[in-house]
Design a protein around this motif. Structure first.
Motif, PDB file in Angstrom:
ATOM      1  N   ILE A  95       0.860  -1.182   0.000  1.00 57.11           N
ATOM      2  CA  ILE A  95       0.000   0.000   0.000  1.00 57.11           C
ATOM      3  C   ILE A  95       0.898   1.235   0.000  1.00 57.11           C
ATOM      4  O   ILE A  95       1.799   1.352   0.829  1.00 57.11           O
ATOM      5  N   GLU A  96       0.626   2.139  -0.956  1.00 55.57           N
ATOM      6  CA  GLU A  96       1.327   3.429  -1.021  1.00 55.57           C
ATOM      7  C   GLU A  96       0.286   4.504  -1.292  1.00 55.57           C
ATOM      8  O   GLU A  96      -0.821   4.215  -1.729  1.00 55.57           O
ATOM      9  N   TRP A  97       0.638   5.766  -1.051  1.00 55.82           N
ATOM     10  CA  TRP A  97      -0.309   6.853  -1.263  1.00 55.82           C
ATOM     11  C   TRP A  97       0.408   8.155  -1.579  1.00 55.82           C
ATOM     12  O   TRP A  97       1.590   8.304  -1.337  1.00 55.82           O
ATOM     13  N   ASN A  98      -0.372   9.083  -2.161  1.00 61.35           N
ATOM     14  CA  ASN A  98       0.066  10.472  -2.313  1.00 61.35           C
ATOM     15  C   ASN A  98      -1.007  11.334  -1.664  1.00 61.35           C
ATOM     16  O   ASN A  98      -1.701  10.871  -0.772  1.00 61.35           O
ATOM     17  N   ASP A  99      -1.187  12.548  -2.129  1.00 58.67           N
ATOM     18  CA  ASP A  99      -2.110  13.472  -1.476  1.00 58.67           C
ATOM     19  C   ASP A  99      -3.544  12.954  -1.353  1.00 58.67           C
ATOM     20  O   ASP A  99      -4.161  13.089  -0.315  1.00 58.67           O
ATOM     21  N   SER A 100      -4.087  12.390  -2.419  1.00 57.79           N
ATOM     22  CA  SER A 100      -5.502  12.019  -2.387  1.00 57.79           C
ATOM     23  C   SER A 100      -5.791  10.619  -2.916  1.00 57.79           C
ATOM     24  O   SER A 100      -6.951  10.237  -3.021  1.00 57.79           O
ATOM     25  N   THR A 101      -4.760   9.865  -3.236  1.00 53.44           N
ATOM     26  CA  THR A 101      -4.959   8.543  -3.828  1.00 53.44           C
ATOM     27  C   THR A 101      -4.126   7.495  -3.089  1.00 53.44           C
ATOM     28  O   THR A 101      -2.960   7.714  -2.796  1.00 53.44           O
ATOM     29  N   VAL A 102      -4.753   6.372  -2.822  1.00 53.34           N
ATOM     30  CA  VAL A 102      -4.064   5.216  -2.262  1.00 53.34           C
ATOM     31  C   VAL A 102      -3.952   4.177  -3.380  1.00 53.34           C
ATOM     32  O   VAL A 102      -4.924   3.920  -4.094  1.00 53.34           O
ATOM     33  N   VAL A 103      -2.758   3.613  -3.536  1.00 52.75           N
ATOM     34  CA  VAL A 103      -2.534   2.567  -4.528  1.00 52.75           C
ATOM     35  C   VAL A 103      -2.225   1.280  -3.768  1.00 52.75           C
ATOM     36  O   VAL A 103      -1.280   1.230  -2.977  1.00 52.75           O
ATOM     37  N   ILE A 104      -3.058   0.279  -3.984  1.00 57.43           N
ATOM     38  CA  ILE A 104      -2.877  -1.014  -3.327  1.00 57.43           C
ATOM     39  C   ILE A 104      -2.513  -2.033  -4.401  1.00 57.43           C
ATOM     40  O   ILE A 104      -3.312  -2.295  -5.305  1.00 57.43           O
ATOM     41  N   LYS A 105      -1.309  -2.571  -4.305  1.00 57.09           N
ATOM     42  CA  LYS A 105      -0.877  -3.633  -5.224  1.00 57.09           C
ATOM     43  C   LYS A 105      -1.357  -4.957  -4.653  1.00 57.09           C
ATOM     44  O   LYS A 105      -1.328  -5.178  -3.433  1.00 57.09           O
ATOM     45  N   THR A 106      -1.810  -5.843  -5.557  1.00 51.99           N
ATOM     46  CA  THR A 106      -2.310  -7.148  -5.134  1.00 51.99           C
ATOM     47  C   THR A 106      -1.639  -8.247  -5.950  1.00 51.99           C
ATOM     48  O   THR A 106      -0.986  -7.981  -6.959  1.00 51.99           O
ATOM     49  N   PHE A 107      -1.834  -9.472  -5.518  1.00 54.70           N
ATOM     50  CA  PHE A 107      -1.419 -10.598  -6.335  1.00 54.70           C
ATOM     51  C   PHE A 107      -2.291 -10.608  -7.584  1.00 54.70           C
ATOM     52  O   PHE A 107      -3.427 -10.120  -7.571  1.00 54.70           O
ATOM     53  N   SER A 108      -1.771 -11.153  -8.665  1.00 49.36           N
ATOM     54  CA  SER A 108      -2.500 -11.189  -9.931  1.00 49.36           C
ATOM     55  C   SER A 108      -3.886 -11.814  -9.752  1.00 49.36           C
ATOM     56  O   SER A 108      -4.030 -12.872  -9.141  1.00 49.36           O
TER      57      SER A 108
END
Length: 162
Positions: A95-108
């Motif tokens: 899980i990573e984020w910037n000002d207003s968005t969270v990006v969640i990487k998952t398994f394929s």
């Protein structure tokens, strides 16, 4: 008189179905039929199918390649949340984020299950999610930081890694 007996039998069977779904991770109608038979109920697949529709039984990802039956409703909230937490933990990578968005990487292939789990936790910090195959974008509400989102998420998933 016979109608009363049929109604009592159906009510008893519906209770048994709910109990079995709550206490087991059932993947198919055949499996459920077998469990009902073990409980002393003789029922056809067509009747079981009607019962499942009446109970509004759905299926949720088991976090692997299959699905399990689940019951709707407020009385299942704790148990359902546990399933959502399990789905989230099985599928997420980072899980990573910037000002207003969270990006969640998952398994394929797990992004939809993880996004569904996240949406089902009803976090006020999130406006919505968009899932691909192995990545989820979660839009945060105004004035919500990534740190605030993570704190809220950890209330539901205390053993979540940063």
């Amino acid at each position: 008189m016979q109608k009363d007996n049929l109604l009592k039998e159906r009510t008893s069977r519906l209770k048994a179905i709910k109990k079995l779904i709550k206490n087991n991770r059932i993947k198919s109608q055949e499996e459920l039929l077998g469990l009902l038979t073990n409980e002393g109920y003789e029922v056809t697949q067509a009747t079981l199918s009607r019962d499942l529709k009446l109970l509004k039984v759905g299926k949720v990802s088991d976090g692997h390649a299959g699905y399990v039956y689940t019951l709707p409703g407020e009385d299942d909230r704790g148990e359902s949340e546990e399933i959502f937490v399990q789905d989230f933990m099985r599928g997420y990578v980072s899980i990573e984020w910037n000002d207003s968005t969270v990006v969640i990487k998952t398994f394929s292939g797990q992004a939809n299950s993880v996004a569904n789990a996240l949406d089902s936790l009803n976090l006020n910090e999130i406006l919505g999610t968009v899932a691909g195959d192995n990545c989820i974008f979660a839009s945060l509400r105004k004035n919500v930081t990534g740190e605030h989102f993570m704190k809220a998420l950890k209330k539901h998933i205390p053993n979540l890694d940063d």
